[in-house]
Design an enzyme around this catalytic site. Structure first.
Site, PDB file in Angstrom:
ATOM      1  N   ASP A  51       0.820  -1.213   0.000  1.00  0.00           N
ATOM      2  CA  ASP A  51       0.000   0.000   0.000  1.00  0.00           C
ATOM      3  C   ASP A  51       0.858   1.269   0.000  1.00  0.00           C
ATOM      4  O   ASP A  51       1.891   1.340   0.670  1.00  0.00           O
ATOM      5  CB  ASP A  51      -0.894   0.024   1.239  1.00  0.00           C
ATOM      6  CG  ASP A  51      -1.949  -1.081   1.236  1.00  0.00           C
ATOM      7  OD1 ASP A  51      -1.704  -2.136   0.623  1.00  0.00           O
ATOM      8  OD2 ASP A  51      -3.010  -0.881   1.854  1.00  0.00           O
ATOM      9  N   HIS A  53      -1.099   4.673  -0.304  1.00  0.00           N
ATOM     10  CA  HIS A  53      -2.051   5.566   0.368  1.00  0.00           C
ATOM     11  C   HIS A  53      -1.667   7.048   0.307  1.00  0.00           C
ATOM     12  O   HIS A  53      -1.683   7.750   1.329  1.00  0.00           O
ATOM     13  CB  HIS A  53      -2.268   5.130   1.816  1.00  0.00           C
ATOM     14  CG  HIS A  53      -3.198   3.959   1.949  1.00  0.00           C
ATOM     15  ND1 HIS A  53      -4.510   3.991   1.509  1.00  0.00           N
ATOM     16  CD2 HIS A  53      -3.001   2.704   2.450  1.00  0.00           C
ATOM     17  CE1 HIS A  53      -5.083   2.826   1.737  1.00  0.00           C
ATOM     18  NE2 HIS A  53      -4.190   2.018   2.299  1.00  0.00           N
ATOM     19  N   HIS A 112      -9.240   0.145  -2.111  1.00  0.00           N
ATOM     20  CA  HIS A 112      -9.477   1.589  -2.106  1.00  0.00           C
ATOM     21  C   HIS A 112      -9.616   2.166  -3.511  1.00  0.00           C
ATOM     22  O   HIS A 112      -9.967   3.348  -3.637  1.00  0.00           O
ATOM     23  CB  HIS A 112      -8.362   2.313  -1.343  1.00  0.00           C
ATOM     24  CG  HIS A 112      -8.563   2.308   0.135  1.00  0.00           C
ATOM     25  ND1 HIS A 112      -9.099   3.366   0.833  1.00  0.00           N
ATOM     26  CD2 HIS A 112      -8.320   1.343   1.055  1.00  0.00           C
ATOM     27  CE1 HIS A 112      -9.171   3.066   2.113  1.00  0.00           C
ATOM     28  NE2 HIS A 112      -8.699   1.842   2.278  1.00  0.00           N
ATOM     29  N   HIS A 161      -4.024  -7.973  -4.005  1.00  0.00           N
ATOM     30  CA  HIS A 161      -4.084  -6.957  -2.956  1.00  0.00           C
ATOM     31  C   HIS A 161      -4.453  -7.549  -1.603  1.00  0.00           C
ATOM     32  O   HIS A 161      -3.758  -7.347  -0.608  1.00  0.00           O
ATOM     33  CB  HIS A 161      -5.076  -5.847  -3.296  1.00  0.00           C
ATOM     34  CG  HIS A 161      -5.193  -4.851  -2.182  1.00  0.00           C
ATOM     35  ND1 HIS A 161      -4.162  -3.988  -1.869  1.00  0.00           N
ATOM     36  CD2 HIS A 161      -6.176  -4.603  -1.262  1.00  0.00           C
ATOM     37  CE1 HIS A 161      -4.510  -3.255  -0.823  1.00  0.00           C
ATOM     38  NE2 HIS A 161      -5.723  -3.611  -0.432  1.00  0.00           N
TER      39      HIS A 161
END
Length: 308
Positions: A51, A53, A112, A161
């Site tokens: 990740d 982010h 996400h 993921h």
């Protein structure tokens, strides 16, 4: 439209790219990704990243510590956006690298990379704050729909993921999923992006409200059925940057150091060499700044939720 290399340099500096250029980038990215399989084949050597982010400056550190895109191959396991202050720049930089070096980078979809989640966890609000409207968010969401669901390294390392699904036993079954859509609330596509490994005997409900918890039995079965040696996934904060489980059959890689600018964790990337040996690179966060250039001070008490 600005030239691609000019856009890359602008994004690396965290600066503004005009809306028309972003639209053109996203259209080109869709055309490129449209031709990729749900599970992309990747040769070694390759660096696997977890990740991000929206932590742009840490993403730049990641590339600096691992050799750079010009000479190396990368797989990113999703969750490029939300929570960090530079979700747009981080995602667009990776999109630009995909356009500039299409055979050197694979971008896998994370939980996400959806309209619903980005409206709640920061990306949508970031775009509206920076552009005064949601157009750029819409362009990016259309790219999300074309991102592959996984990758396979030398037919031996399966990259995803989140994790496994009770609806999927073979990698070939993943190849038949219609991925070009918003992530459903249940089913195989949802599970691949949302599930987590845990010390459980069989499939269990996930506290996240989506996906499943799965244990060593399911991992061993998946490895055996598909003749692979390792599942590499992200999706969960790991304070040490990576965590191996189930006798080395699964690894979680986390690449956002000091997550949310407050968690104090280090980050890692995993390099798989030609002889299939694994090498982890650990790195710490750079001094985080918000979109106005102000240093971000950590909060005293991190408050985490299930939507990592």
């Amino acid at each position: 439209m600005m030239k691609l290399d000019e856009i890359i340099e602008t994004l690396r500096q965290g600066k503004h790219v005009d809306e028309d250029s972003i639209y053109s980038l996203c259209v080109m990215a869709q055309e490129l990704l449209m031709n990729e399989s749900n599970v992309t084949h990747v040769d070694t050597p390759v660096t696997i990243c977890g990740d991000i982010h929206g932590q742009l400056h840490d993403l730049l550190t990641l590339f600096a510590k691992s050799g750079g895109i010009e000479k190396n191959r990368y797989i990113f396991l999703g969750d490029f956006v939300d929570r960090g202050f530079y979700s747009l720049e981080s995602f667009l930089l990776l999109v630009c690298y995909k356009l500039r070096y299409p055979d050197r980078i694979v971008l896998i979809r994370g939980n996400h990379e959806t309209r619903q989640i980005t409206k709640v966890y920061g990306f949508y609000d970031e775009v509206v704050r920076k552009y005064g409207n949601s157009n750029v968010w819409r362009y990016c969401c259309e790219v999300f729909d074309y991102l592959p669901l996984g990758a396979i390294v030398n037919n031996k390392v399966f990259c995803v993921h989140g994790g496994l699904s009770p609806d999927v036993l073979s990698i070939n079954e993943i190849r038949t999923i219609d991925r070009k859509k918003e992530v459903p609330h249940e089913g195989a596509m949802c599970d691949l992006l949302w599930s987590d490994p845990e010390d459980v005997d069989t499939w269990s409900l996930s506290p996240r409200g989506a996906g499943f918890l799965f244990g060593q039995n399911e991992v061993d079965k998946f490895l055996h059925t598909n003749s692979v040696e390792l599942i590499a996934r992200a999706h969960q904060l790991v304070m040490e940057g990576y965590k191996e489980m189930f006798d080395g059959g699964l690894v979680t890689v986390w690449s956002a150091p000091n997550y949310c600018y407050r968690c104090g964790n280090v980050a890692a990337v995993l390099r798989i060499d030609d002889d299939m040996t694994k090498d982890y690179t650990i790195f710490e966060a750079v001094q985080a700044r918000d979109s106005g250039g102000n240093v971000i001070l950590p909060t005293k008490k991190p408050q985490m939720d299930y939507f990592l």
